[in-house]
Design a protein around this motif. Structure first.
Motif, PDB file in Angstrom:
ATOM      1  N   LYS A 191      -5.589  -3.700   5.557  1.00  0.00           N
ATOM      2  CA  LYS A 191      -6.907  -4.321   5.395  1.00  0.00           C
ATOM      3  C   LYS A 191      -6.851  -5.478   4.408  1.00  0.00           C
ATOM      4  CE  LYS A 191     -11.405  -4.470   5.935  1.00  0.00           C
ATOM      5  NZ  LYS A 191     -12.022  -4.835   7.241  1.00  0.00           N
ATOM      6  N   HIS A 192      -6.050  -5.327   3.360  1.00  0.00           N
ATOM      7  CA  HIS A 192      -5.954  -6.347   2.312  1.00  0.00           C
ATOM      8  C   HIS A 192      -5.499  -7.689   2.870  1.00  0.00           C
ATOM      9  CE1 HIS A 192      -5.216  -7.950  -1.732  1.00  0.00           C
ATOM     10  NE2 HIS A 192      -4.038  -8.368  -1.289  1.00  0.00           N
ATOM     11  N   PHE A 193      -4.604  -7.665   3.836  1.00  0.00           N
ATOM     12  CA  PHE A 193      -4.089  -8.916   4.401  1.00  0.00           C
ATOM     13  C   PHE A 193      -4.816  -9.333   5.680  1.00  0.00           C
ATOM     14  CE2 PHE A 193      -0.423  -7.388   1.877  1.00  0.00           C
ATOM     15  CZ  PHE A 193      -0.289  -8.490   1.045  1.00  0.00           C
ATOM     16  N   GLY A 194      -5.917  -8.677   6.009  1.00  0.00           N
ATOM     17  CA  GLY A 194      -6.773  -9.112   7.104  1.00  0.00           C
ATOM     18  C   GLY A 194      -6.267  -8.784   8.491  1.00  0.00           C
ATOM     19  N   TRP A 195      -5.373  -7.805   8.627  1.00  0.00           N
ATOM     20  CA  TRP A 195      -4.872  -7.428   9.958  1.00  0.00           C
ATOM     21  C   TRP A 195      -5.785  -6.367  10.566  1.00  0.00           C
ATOM     22  CZ3 TRP A 195       0.035  -6.534   6.763  1.00  0.00           C
ATOM     23  CH2 TRP A 195       0.686  -7.755   6.535  1.00  0.00           C
ATOM     24  N   THR A 196      -6.340  -6.652  11.719  1.00  0.00           N
ATOM     25  CA  THR A 196      -7.255  -5.711  12.372  1.00  0.00           C
ATOM     26  C   THR A 196      -6.729  -5.216  13.717  1.00  0.00           C
ATOM     27  OG1 THR A 196      -8.457  -7.557  13.392  1.00  0.00           O
ATOM     28  CG2 THR A 196      -9.270  -6.754  11.268  1.00  0.00           C
ATOM     29  N   LEU A 242       2.845  -2.997  -7.129  1.00  0.00           N
ATOM     30  CA  LEU A 242       2.709  -1.582  -7.421  1.00  0.00           C
ATOM     31  C   LEU A 242       1.394  -1.076  -6.846  1.00  0.00           C
ATOM     32  CD1 LEU A 242       4.602   0.302  -9.141  1.00  0.00           C
ATOM     33  CD2 LEU A 242       2.895   0.109 -10.952  1.00  0.00           C
ATOM     34  N   TYR A 243       1.388   0.194  -6.478  1.00  0.00           N
ATOM     35  CA  TYR A 243       0.150   0.862  -6.053  1.00  0.00           C
ATOM     36  C   TYR A 243       0.021   2.148  -6.855  1.00  0.00           C
ATOM     37  CZ  TYR A 243      -3.389   3.156  -3.164  1.00  0.00           C
ATOM     38  OH  TYR A 243      -4.535   3.787  -2.721  1.00  0.00           O
ATOM     39  N   ASP A 244      -1.050   2.230  -7.622  1.00  0.00           N
ATOM     40  CA  ASP A 244      -1.286   3.387  -8.475  1.00  0.00           C
ATOM     41  C   ASP A 244      -2.585   4.054  -8.038  1.00  0.00           C
ATOM     42  OD1 ASP A 244      -1.601   5.277 -10.429  1.00  0.00           O
ATOM     43  OD2 ASP A 244      -1.197   3.929 -12.110  1.00  0.00           O
ATOM     44  N   ALA A 245      -2.475   5.246  -7.436  1.00  0.00           N
ATOM     45  CA  ALA A 245      -3.653   5.936  -6.902  1.00  0.00           C
ATOM     46  C   ALA A 245      -4.577   6.429  -8.008  1.00  0.00           C
ATOM     47  CB  ALA A 245      -3.208   7.112  -6.033  1.00  0.00           C
ATOM     48  N   SER A 246      -4.103   6.475  -9.248  1.00  0.00           N
ATOM     49  CA  SER A 246      -4.939   6.960 -10.349  1.00  0.00           C
ATOM     50  C   SER A 246      -5.872   5.877 -10.897  1.00  0.00           C
ATOM     51  CB  SER A 246      -4.058   7.491 -11.481  1.00  0.00           C
ATOM     52  OG  SER A 246      -3.247   6.453 -12.020  1.00  0.00           O
ATOM     53  N   ARG A 247      -5.711   4.644 -10.457  1.00  0.00           N
ATOM     54  CA  ARG A 247      -6.570   3.559 -10.928  1.00  0.00           C
ATOM     55  C   ARG A 247      -7.923   3.603 -10.230  1.00  0.00           C
ATOM     56  NH1 ARG A 247      -2.546  -1.748 -11.163  1.00  0.00           N
ATOM     57  NH2 ARG A 247      -1.216  -1.008 -12.864  1.00  0.00           N
ATOM     58  N   PRO A 248      -8.936   2.896 -10.785  1.00  0.00           N
ATOM     59  CA  PRO A 248     -10.262   2.871 -10.148  1.00  0.00           C
ATOM     60  C   PRO A 248     -10.203   2.289  -8.740  1.00  0.00           C
ATOM     61  CG  PRO A 248     -10.376   2.041 -12.394  1.00  0.00           C
ATOM     62  CD  PRO A 248      -8.923   2.204 -12.083  1.00  0.00           C
ATOM     63  N   VAL A 249     -11.162   2.647  -7.911  1.00  0.00           N
ATOM     64  CA  VAL A 249     -11.210   2.178  -6.531  1.00  0.00           C
ATOM     65  C   VAL A 249     -11.300   0.655  -6.506  1.00  0.00           C
ATOM     66  CG1 VAL A 249     -12.512   2.251  -4.370  1.00  0.00           C
ATOM     67  CG2 VAL A 249     -12.320   4.314  -5.781  1.00  0.00           C
ATOM     68  N   GLY A 250     -10.450   0.049  -5.683  1.00  0.00           N
ATOM     69  CA  GLY A 250     -10.414  -1.408  -5.574  1.00  0.00           C
ATOM     70  C   GLY A 250      -9.427  -2.070  -6.509  1.00  0.00           C
TER      71      GLY A 250
END
Length: 553
Positions: free
Chosen positions: A125-130, A401-409
């Motif tokens: 979704k971040h890169f606009g692929w649908t 990096l992707y950290d699932a513990s961070r706030p949404v967004g």
């Protein structure tokens, strides 16, 4: 695992005076073999307690580290959970294993695929692929992981053109059909939730026949960080999530201290040695390989086995062993005046380790280790990108990096440039239909997903001021649409001038009309007593006369 156990046995802080033993089994990625091994180590050991040696020696298995795949871990857990033996896996990522009703004794140091699937959907979704394609392993890992991804993708408004599965042992015809689907599809982006072995078979198939059109590969952690697959150059630009790289001090030196006697006594090390140096340790040398002369130096060997710059899964094993050790430490040791005192005579049971594992929380070499209520760790992924180096080789580069513990967004942190397919620095486009510009609205195509639509111009008097608008809005009464119908503009106000022809005509008629009215009024006034004028007011006069007569009566 052996390195971690040796570290623990030599430690004066963790389990001082207590040595851990171990036994290694190879499941061969096979469920029957894994189950057979589970029954073997459950039945072959008996507890031994000796007071003469001032120690206890237990042959009972206290914990299991493994397995490497979700399918084998599921089978293994179903066997050993009945005996309350905890299992800590380093690479079993199936979300199904978080179900404590079915797998009460299962823990893992690698994040669940549920988190990874959601992260992959957010990445797309971040890169606009649908409009994407989906490929998966026909296994617990692939099927459950892809199911979670498709569910998350649907919430993000992403459409899937196709979803196909395969397994490495499938007939060649089925793997070829999967490759043909990828070649013929319109979707530029392909999300592959597959194991390393399966992905290797598929990529071989894609290169063995007609050239495959450019595709932007999005990979799961099982294959996207494996250096062995980077030889498939047409996948350059691939991006995906992987277990973060790590540093384990002393591991390389430990692995490279191999004596000839150690190699000869181990079938696995013998196979490794002969493959690495292209020689044989047996006397009956084949014509293809020379006999190893003893001058082989593993210190100078440069291959994947000696490259410790990509320690990913290795660190998960390291953390799993230390988690078990901390659980045992908490069960048999106490802190007295800042010093750990361990009771060597404790008759330890696996159930105690299971209870303590739920509470472990420690840090080792800068890596935090703990488990939530489902036995899962905090999910942190490295965003890996396959980039071409100056010498033409494909390298795996950490770009974020992707950290699932961070706030949404705020989960994503991209700090380096990403190289896309065919070496492009521009984000590829993968949509079923190009975006509808302002001034138009989307009309869904009958029988097709919501990502496929036609762009229709807004009707008269209405506008749309955003891209991919589903409705057109009417303008206010004093406004009307512009030519592009993407905004409302005020209606122009025009004033008449006496110099304009129309103004002159209207003014003339107005003056003539006023003059005519005055003339007629004057004529009526002058002849107000004449019969014709009086006749015009006869009704009024008649009513007036009747009222006078009524008064007389």
């Amino acid at each position: 695992m052996v390195f971690a156990i040796e570290e623990i046995n030599n430690s004066t802080e963790l389990l001082p005076g207590i040595r851990l033993g171990y036994q290694i089994y190879d499941s061969c990625a096979s469920v029957p073999v894994a189950v057979h091994m589970a029954f073997q180590f459950l039945n072959s050991f008996d507890p031994v307690f000796s007071t003469d040696n001032n120690c206890s020696h237990s042959g009972m298995v206290m914990a299991v580290v493994g397995g490497s795949g979700s399918t084998t871990s599921i089978s293994l857990s179903q066997v050993i959970s009945s005996f309350n033996i905890p299992q800590v896996s380093h690479f079993s990522t199936c979300a199904c294993l978080s179900d404590k009703q079915q797998y009460p004794s299962f823990f893992r140091t690698v994040p669940s695929d549920q988190i990874q699937a959601e992260a992959l959907a957010k990445l797309v979704k971040h890169f606009g692929w649908t409009w994407i394609g989906a490929v998966r392993s026909d296994s617990d890992y692939g099927n459950n992981g892809m199911a979670s991804f498709l569910k998350a993708a649907h919430k993000e408004g992403i459409c899937v053109e196709y979803s196909v599965s395969f397994y490495r042992t499938d007939p060649q015809s089925r793997i070829q059909r999967v490759a043909d689907v990828i070649r013929r599809s319109k979707a530029v982006v392909v999300v592959a939730f597959a194991s390393f072995g399966d992905m290797k078979i598929l990529l071989k198939e894609l290169t063995s026949h007609e050239p495959s059109p450019p595709r932007q590969w999005i990979g799961s952690e099982s294959w996207v960080t494996n250096p062995e697959l980077t030889r498939f150059s047409f996948c350059a630009g691939a991006i995906g999530f992987g277990i973060p790289k790590s540093i384990i001090p002393g591991l390389r030196d430990f692995l490279l201290k191999l004596s000839p006697s150690q190699v000869a006594s181990s079938q696995i090390l013998t196979e490794f040695w002969e493959d690495a140096f292209n020689c044989t340790l047996t006397k009956n040398a084949t014509a293809k390989k020379k006999v190893c002369d003893g001058n082989e130096d593993i210190q100078n060997l440069q291959n994947q086995s000696t490259d410790k710059s990509q320690l990913r899964v290795t660190n998960m094993v390291y953390k799993a062993v230390y988690a078990v050790a901390h659980a045992i430490h908490n069960a048999v040791c106490q802190e007295i005046n800042g010093t750990a005192k361990c009771d060597k005579l404790t008759k330890l049971e696996s159930k105690q380790i299971l209870i303590e594992l739920k509470k472990v929380n420690f840090s080792r070499n800068g890596y935090e280790v703990s488990f939530d209520a489902n036995g899962d760790p905090v999910a942190i992924y490295e965003l890996a990108n396959w980039q071409k180096s100056e010498n033409g080789a494909t390298e795996i580069v950490a770009v974020g990096l992707y950290d699932a513990s961070r706030p949404v967004g705020q989960e994503f942190q991209i700090d380096k440039n990403i190289t896309w397919m065919e070496g492009s620095m521009k984000v590829p486009v993968s949509v079923c239909t190009d975006s509808c510009p302002p001034g138009t609205r989307k009309v869904l195509q009958k029988g097709k997903p919501i990502c496929c639509y036609d762009c229709t111009a807004c009707p008269e008097g209405e506008i749309s001021n955003s891209t991919d608008s589903t409705d057109c809005l009417p303008c206010q009464k004093e406004f009307w649409p512009n030519a592009k119908r993407d905004t409302c503009i005020p209606k122009p106000v025009e004033y008449l001038s006496f110099q304009d022809l129309l103004g002159i005509i209207l003014a003339t008629f107005s003056v003539l009309g006023a003059c005519l009215t005055i003339v007629i009024a004057a004529v009526f006034f002058c002849h107000r007593k004449t019969p014709i004028v009086r006749a015009n007011n006869s009704e009024r006069r008649k009513k007036k006369g009747e009222k006078e007569n009524e008064l007389v009566l």
